[in-house]
Enzyme design. Structure first.
Site, mmCIF file in Angstrom:
data_model
loop_
_atom_site.group_PDB
_atom_site.id
_atom_site.type_symbol
_atom_site.label_atom_id
_atom_site.label_comp_id
_atom_site.label_asym_id
_atom_site.label_seq_id
_atom_site.Cartn_x
_atom_site.Cartn_y
_atom_site.Cartn_z
ATOM 1 N N TYR A 132 66.027 39.781 27.418
ATOM 2 C CA TYR A 132 66.077 39.926 26.077
ATOM 3 C C TYR A 132 65.097 41.057 25.539
ATOM 4 C CZ TYR A 132 66.252 38.207 21.093
ATOM 5 O OH TYR A 132 66.304 38.483 19.662
ATOM 6 N N LYS A 136 66.494 44.839 23.932
ATOM 7 C CA LYS A 136 66.089 45.164 22.507
ATOM 8 C C LYS A 136 65.408 46.699 22.599
ATOM 9 C CE LYS A 136 67.429 41.578 20.151
ATOM 10 N NZ LYS A 136 68.851 41.735 19.138
#
Length: 241
Positions: A132, A136
């Site tokens: 994650y 990003k």
């Protein structure tokens, strides 16, 4: 007045951002483009300047994202691995769709100085071992390399009051911890409506117009720099004043 395009308007933060854009006199036209758009029954009364369009992120050429000549592109689009179904699909939605859509929304007119504002996540890092955070971080750099005149990235803390359709257990547990920590530091959490207001204000002000108290910094890489706003800066910018 300027024009604004929002990608990801049906998510936790996007819903509030859309309302902020529609209620502000800063914007003469607001485009809501996405896989889904807000149902008419859920729209505020002041929706006269709203233009809605359902698009296929696998066929962005047909979406006409650049046709609106948007002055500011707001991106609150994202997902989780659990919701996407696999790591591969997560990266496709969370990174490829976002970067490709931003690229498609950029006009070819060098005289049109566009701005892009991306909602990332606290801890975003392109070198992270965690999927994650890495996604990003890579998305931030991907957007910064597109050549927008101004690129602003938000890395907020835990989102409070997200009202997600599918509650996240880890987020709920972490919320109790950050709730206690928030008495001692402003870097751990932010209420979603406050974040949405901050994102809208940053889009209107641009990097050069941000108050010093926001504490914005330059981040990224030599060929992919952007203005970074952390949780403390978002809290300041999202104040009603």
């Amino acid at each position: 007045m300027s024009t604004a395009l929002i990608l990801g308007s049906t998510g936790a933060t996007g819903r509030h951002l859309l309302r902020e854009l529609l209620s502000s006199n800063e914007w003469s036209k607001v485009g809501e483009y996405g896989r889904r758009v807000t149902p008419e029954a859920d729209l505020p009364q002041n929706r006269g300047k709203l233009e809605q369009k359902t698009i296929d992120f696998e066929n962005l050429e047909a979406a006409g994202l650049s046709d609106g000549r948007w002055d500011v592109v707001f991106v609150t689009l994202g997902t989780t691995r659990a919701k996407a179904g696999s790591a591969e699909m997560f990266e496709k939605i969370d990174r490829e769709y976002v970067v490709n859509a931003c690229k498609a929304a950029k006009t070819s007119d060098p005289e049109h100085k566009q701005r892009v504002v991306y909602l990332s996540s606290g801890g975003a890092n392109p070198s992270s071992h965690f999927l994650y955070a890495k996604s990003k971080g890579l998305t931030e750099l991907g957007i910064a390399r597109l050549g927008y005149a101004d690129t602003i990235v938000f890395r907020p803390g835990l989102l409070k009051g997200a009202n997600r359709s599918e509650p996240r257990l880890a987020e709920t547990i972490f919320g109790y911890v950050t709730g206690a920590m928030s008495y001692f530091t402003s870097s751990v959490e932010i209420h979603v409506p406050v974040l949405a207001k901050a994102i809208m204000k940053a889009g209107a002000l641009g990097s050069s117009g941000l108050p010093p108290a926001v504490g914005a910094t330059k981040a990224g890489q030599e060929d992919a720099s952007f203005t970074l706003i952390g949780n403390k800066g978002a809290l300041f910018l999202g104040q009603d004043k």
